[in-house]
Design a protein around this motif. Sequence first.
Motif, PDB file in Angstrom:
ATOM      1  N   UNK A   1       0.852  -1.191   0.000  1.00  0.00           N
ATOM      2  CA  UNK A   1       0.000   0.000   0.000  1.00  0.00           C
ATOM      3  C   UNK A   1       0.887   1.241   0.000  1.00  0.00           C
ATOM      4  N   UNK A   2       0.759   2.031  -1.056  1.00  0.00           N
ATOM      5  CA  UNK A   2       1.557   3.239  -1.211  1.00  0.00           C
ATOM      6  C   UNK A   2       0.964   4.376  -0.399  1.00  0.00           C
ATOM      7  N   UNK A   3      -0.357   4.445  -0.393  1.00  0.00           N
ATOM      8  CA  UNK A   3      -1.038   5.581   0.215  1.00  0.00           C
ATOM      9  C   UNK A   3      -2.482   5.220   0.541  1.00  0.00           C
ATOM     10  N   UNK A   4      -2.953   5.672   1.686  1.00  0.00           N
ATOM     11  CA  UNK A   4      -4.368   5.578   2.053  1.00  0.00           C
ATOM     12  C   UNK A   4      -4.816   6.997   2.387  1.00  0.00           C
ATOM     13  N   UNK A   5      -5.905   7.434   1.779  1.00  0.00           N
ATOM     14  CA  UNK A   5      -6.382   8.799   2.010  1.00  0.00           C
ATOM     15  C   UNK A   5      -7.876   8.871   1.687  1.00  0.00           C
TER      16      UNK A   5
END
Length: 161
Positions: free
Chosen positions: A96-100
């Motif tokens: 997972x690179x990014x959660x937003x």
Amino acid sequence: MMKKLMLLSTFLLVLVACKKDPVDSGEQKPVIELLTNNSSKTWQVQDGVAKQGDLEVNLIASQNPCVTDNQITLYSNFSYEFKEGATKCNPNDPDTILTANWELSADESSITIDRFVFLGRSVDNPTFTLSDVTENTFSGTTTVTLNNETFEITVIFESVN
């Protein structure tokens, strides 16, 4: 006899001519449903173009698959995850690179994403004006400024099965 045949033919012709076409309800699914499938839906960049004046650059053609196969999953609660695809540029990179978060405008004409990471660049709060949303693809355009240069970026996403 001929008169009866003519009358029957005329009757059948009128009957066929008056037959109603199947009703197309014309009901388009809400954009939120198309983007999230009422829960979550995963998308991958299919194509991307950056324009500045008369200059146009394909953002995908020359990129490594370890970048272009990354995926974004949009959730109906307006969160999203940006994940590595089937290949990683560095095997030690997290999945997972990014959660937003993301939001859909009230008129469903645009989406704003807290942060978008693409081709090694991070862009905060880009708003994509949606140009087409279907079950299988969606596209949008945003304006991005990098190093005091402004670009119009158009991206087409494809649903991942």
